[in-house]
Write an enzyme that holds these catalytic residues in place. Structure first.
Site, PDB file in Angstrom:
ATOM      1  N   LYS A  13      46.910  27.228  29.139  1.00  0.00           N
ATOM      2  CA  LYS A  13      47.405  28.573  29.437  1.00  0.00           C
ATOM      3  C   LYS A  13      46.586  29.680  28.766  1.00  0.00           C
ATOM      4  O   LYS A  13      46.238  30.664  29.409  1.00  0.00           O
ATOM      5  CB  LYS A  13      48.869  28.622  28.988  1.00  0.00           C
ATOM      6  N   ARG A  85      59.930  33.918  25.401  1.00  0.00           N
ATOM      7  CA  ARG A  85      60.154  32.481  25.282  1.00  0.00           C
ATOM      8  C   ARG A  85      61.582  32.099  25.636  1.00  0.00           C
ATOM      9  O   ARG A  85      61.888  30.931  25.806  1.00  0.00           O
ATOM     10  CB  ARG A  85      59.906  32.025  23.847  1.00  0.00           C
ATOM     11  N   ARG A 124      42.537  16.060  21.069  1.00  0.00           N
ATOM     12  CA  ARG A 124      41.908  17.142  20.302  1.00  0.00           C
ATOM     13  C   ARG A 124      41.490  16.679  18.901  1.00  0.00           C
ATOM     14  O   ARG A 124      42.289  16.114  18.169  1.00  0.00           O
ATOM     15  CB  ARG A 124      42.877  18.326  20.143  1.00  0.00           C
ATOM     16  N   ARG A 156      44.189  16.752  14.385  1.00  0.00           N
ATOM     17  CA  ARG A 156      45.071  17.685  13.692  1.00  0.00           C
ATOM     18  C   ARG A 156      46.294  16.944  13.183  1.00  0.00           C
ATOM     19  O   ARG A 156      46.861  16.132  13.901  1.00  0.00           O
ATOM     20  CB  ARG A 156      45.505  18.793  14.657  1.00  0.00           C
ATOM     21  N   ARG A 167      57.423  18.473  20.808  1.00  0.00           N
ATOM     22  CA  ARG A 167      57.075  19.869  21.093  1.00  0.00           C
ATOM     23  C   ARG A 167      57.167  20.167  22.584  1.00  0.00           C
ATOM     24  O   ARG A 167      57.637  21.226  23.001  1.00  0.00           O
ATOM     25  CB  ARG A 167      55.648  20.154  20.600  1.00  0.00           C
TER      26      ARG A 167
END
Ligand SMILES: [Zn+2]
Length: 212
Positions: A13, A85, A124, A156, A167
Site C-alpha cells: 500500500k 483505521r 523481509r 525483523r 497482525r
C-alpha cells in the site's frame, strides 16, 4: 482529488500510494511517517505519542484527528495512508471534510490474500552491517547474505510467523467495518494487489481515471 488507501500490512500500500501521489501531483499524508518523524525530532506531539508507539499500540483517535486536521485543512489534492483505521475515525474525517468543504473522491482497497501478505512479510530481511532492506521474493539473495556487502541478513524481530498472522487478522477484523462504511457510500474501489508493482499501479490508475 482526495483519496484514502486501505490495505493490510505487507500489501504494498505505501509504495503504491506514494507512486499515485507522484504521478498525480497529490500530497502524500502517511500517518505512520508523520508520527515517526515527530518522535525522532522530539516535537511536543512526538513526546506525547512516543510511549504508545513503542508499546506497539495505536495512537488515540483525538490525537490522530488533530494531526489530520492540521495536515488537510489547506490541501485540496491529497491521499491518506494509515488513516482512518476505524469507523469512528472515518466519521470524524467526514466532519472535517464538511468543516473545510472538501469531498472524498475514492477509497482504494488494495486486496491481497492473508497467505500472500504473510509470505511477503516473512520474506523481509535487512543487512546487519549496511542496513539495506531486501525481500527474498523480489531480490536475488544467496545464502542469506547481503548482495551489496556480503554480511549476514537478519529478519525483523517482530516478523515471526505467529505475530505476522496476528497482525493481519487484527487488520482484517478492524478494516472490515471500515470497508463496509465506504461501500455503503458507493466510494470503495477494490483493486487486486497481486502481480508486479507496475501492474498493480496500472490497475489503480485506471480505477481512479474511471472515477473522474
Ligand atoms: Zn549489507
Amino acid at each position: 482529488m482526495i483519496c484514502i488507501f486501505l490495505g493490510a500490512p505487507g500489501s504494498g500500500k505505501g509504495t503504491q500510494a506514494k507512486r499515485v501521489c507522484a504521478s498525480r501531483g497529490m500530497k502524500y499524508i502517511g500517518t505512520g511517517e508523520i508520527l515517526r518523524e515527530n518522535v525522532s525530532s522530539g516535537t511536543e506531539l512526538g513526546k506525547r505519542v512516543k510511549a504508545t508507539l513503542e508499546a506497539g499500540h495505536l495512537v488515540d483517535d483525538a490525537t490522530m484527528i488533530e494531526i489530520i486536521e492540521e495536515k488537510i485543512k489547506n490541501e485540496n489534492s491529497f491521499l491518506m495512508d494509515g488513516f482512518p483505521r476505524t469507523v469512528l475515525q472515518a466519521e470524524a474525517l467526514e466532519n472535517l471534510f464538511g468543516k473545510y468543504e472538501k469531498s472524498l473522491d475514492a477509497v482504494i482497497f488494495l486486496d491481497v490474500s492473508a497467505s500472500e501478505v504473510t509470505k511477503r512479510i516473512l520474506g523481509r530481511f535487512s543487512c546487519s552491517s549496511c542496513g539495506k532492506d531486501y525481500n527474498v521474493h523480489i531480490n536475488d539473495i544467496k545464502d542469506e547474505r547481503c548482495p551489496d556487502c556480503g554480511d549476514a541478513l537478519l529478519q525483523r524481530s517482530d516478523d515471526t510467523k505467529d505475530t505476522v498472522i496476528e497482525r493481519i487478522e487484527e487488520y482484517s477484523r478492524k478494516t472490515a467495518p471500515l470497508k463496509e462504511f465506504y461501500e455503503k457510500k458507493n466510494i470503495l474501489i477494490n483493486v487486486c494487489g497481486t502481480g508486479s508493482v507496475d501492474d498493480i499501479f496500472k490497475r489503480i490508475t485506471e480505477a481512479l481515471d474511471n472515477k473522474n
